[in-house]
Scaffold this active site. Structure first.
Site, PDB file in Angstrom:
ATOM      1  N   LYS A  54       0.845  -1.205   0.000  1.00 42.33           N
ATOM      2  CA  LYS A  54       0.000   0.000   0.000  1.00 42.33           C
ATOM      3  C   LYS A  54       0.878   1.252   0.000  1.00 42.33           C
ATOM      4  CE  LYS A  54      -3.827  -2.349   2.255  1.00 42.33           C
ATOM      5  NZ  LYS A  54      -4.634  -2.654   3.451  1.00 42.33           N
ATOM      6  N   GLN A  98      -4.478  -1.258   9.633  1.00 44.74           N
ATOM      7  CA  GLN A  98      -4.485  -2.589   9.024  1.00 44.74           C
ATOM      8  C   GLN A  98      -5.125  -3.602   9.969  1.00 44.74           C
ATOM      9  OE1 GLN A  98      -3.638  -3.241   5.879  1.00 44.74           O
ATOM     10  NE2 GLN A  98      -3.936  -5.448   6.017  1.00 44.74           N
ATOM     11  N   ASP A 121     -10.752   3.527   4.186  1.00 46.51           N
ATOM     12  CA  ASP A 121     -11.069   2.095   4.103  1.00 46.51           C
ATOM     13  C   ASP A 121     -12.568   1.885   3.917  1.00 46.51           C
ATOM     14  OD1 ASP A 121      -9.281  -0.026   4.089  1.00 46.51           O
ATOM     15  OD2 ASP A 121      -8.785   0.205   6.209  1.00 46.51           O
TER      16      ASP A 121
HETATM   17  N1  GUN Z   1      -6.983  -6.438   6.160  1.00 46.32           N
HETATM   18  C1  GUN Z   1      -7.300  -7.155   5.054  1.00 46.32           C
HETATM   19  N2  GUN Z   1      -7.821  -6.348   4.107  1.00 46.32           N
HETATM   20  C2  GUN Z   1      -7.826  -5.102   4.619  1.00 46.32           C
HETATM   21  C3  GUN Z   1      -8.239  -3.846   4.100  1.00 46.32           C
HETATM   22  O1  GUN Z   1      -8.724  -3.709   2.981  1.00 46.32           O
HETATM   23  N3  GUN Z   1      -8.067  -2.792   4.942  1.00 46.32           N
HETATM   24  C4  GUN Z   1      -7.554  -2.928   6.197  1.00 46.32           C
HETATM   25  N4  GUN Z   1      -7.448  -1.842   6.952  1.00 46.32           N
HETATM   26  N5  GUN Z   1      -7.171  -4.082   6.698  1.00 46.32           N
HETATM   27  C5  GUN Z   1      -7.300  -5.158   5.905  1.00 46.32           C
END
Ligand code: GUN
Length: 294
Positions: A54, A98, A121
């Site tokens: 990311k 996350q 998100d």
């Molecule tokens: N863990 C797995 N997928 C995601 C996501 O799209 N965003 C976040 N914050 N955590 C995740």
């Protein structure tokens, strides 16, 4: 008949080029650089690699990425204080915590602490509520990526029967909602299946578009797919494989080799939905920076 591949890498690359131009325009017009705070609690290897991907994607299109990797022993209070700091920081337009979080931390409380104006998100009750109501909001990244894959591959959802397998807050629930909204990429008839569904195949065989988000490999086999269906595989399952360099291989929820023989279009794993998730995070961060200039 072998299905046409829906190339998530290519579609994601196209959108990232568009976003790169948007970032340059924001800098030119307003002197604003979109900023994303990424918070990772602990050292889960899969989460570490997602977060690194990311941050790298942010840098590639000119988004300022603010890295916060903090120990698994961090208390909930400490994490909430860090979020409050990022909520107040004008350089930061998006905050991503996350998931999953360590067990001693209340995930719902953490998500709710993120300023809805920075919830890139799209996981907060405010964002999900607006999404359900069809109001403008940050759409969570994987569901938004799925809609973009369908739209940009020329798949018409209007009047189609879409079967979603999985009811998670991150994918199943929001994607089902998006698909039946009165909007482009919506207007579908949606069935949601989950682990309590009796005779899953009876439902999946009725799908014009099948979204597999069950989180388990081999959930969707060839006999469960109607001839000519469009198949979107959201699964990212690490399956042990000693012959692979990393000791594992990524497998979707769909038996790709078999299902591609009956589907009309299908996403591969990797290279399908995965690249879109990060891309829509970039999209939301740029959108938030644009909103801050209004
Ligand atoms: N863990 C797995 N997928 C995601 C996501 O799209 N965003 C976040 N914050 N955590 C995740």
């Amino acid at each position: 008949m072998a299905a046409q591949l829906i190339d998530g890498k290519k579609i994601a690359a196209d959108i990232r080029e568009e976003l790169k131009a948007n970032v340059a325009q924001l800098q030119k017009d307003f002197g604003v650089t979109p900023g994303l705070s990424v918070i990772l609690v602990g050292e889960d290897p899969a989460s570490q690699s997602y977060v690194t991907a990311k941050e790298r994607a942010c840098q590639e299109i000119g988004i300022y990425s603010d890295d916060n990797r903090i120990p698994a022993s961090t208390t909930q209070e400490e994490l909430l204080a860090l979020i409050a700091e990022k909520n107040a920081d004008p350089r930061i337009h998006g905050i991503l915590v996350q998931l999953p979080l360590p067990k001693h931390i209340d995930t719902d409380a953490v998500i709710a602490a993120i300023d809805p104006a920075k919830d890139v998100d799209g996981f907060s009750p405010v964002s999900l509520g607006k999404l359900m109501l069809g109001q403008p909001t940050f759409i969570s990244c994987t569901p938004h990526g799925i809609i973009q894959l369908l739209l940009r591959s020329g798949v018409n959802t209007d009047g189609a029967h879409v079967v979603v397998v999985g009811r998670s807050n991150i994918v199943g629930k929001p994607v089902a909602n998006l698909l039946f909204q009165k909007a482009l990429g919506g207007n579908a008839t949606v069935t949601i299946c989950h682990r309590h569904t009796r005779d899953l195949g009876n439902f999946t065989r009725q799908a014009d578009i099948l979204v597999a988000a069950a989180g388990a490999p081999h959930t969707i086999t060839r006999d469960m797919v109607k001839s000519g269906a469009v198949v979107i595989d959201v699964g990212v399952n690490r399956v042990a494989d000693p012959t692979a360099a990393r000791g594992y291989r990524l497998k979707g929820d769909v038996d790709f080799d078999e299902v591609k023989e009956v589907a009309s279009m299908i996403t591969p794993v990797p290279g399908g939905v995965g690249p879109m998730t990060i891309t829509m995070l970039l999209f939301n961060t740029v959108l938030s920076a644009k909103n801050s200039c209004k």
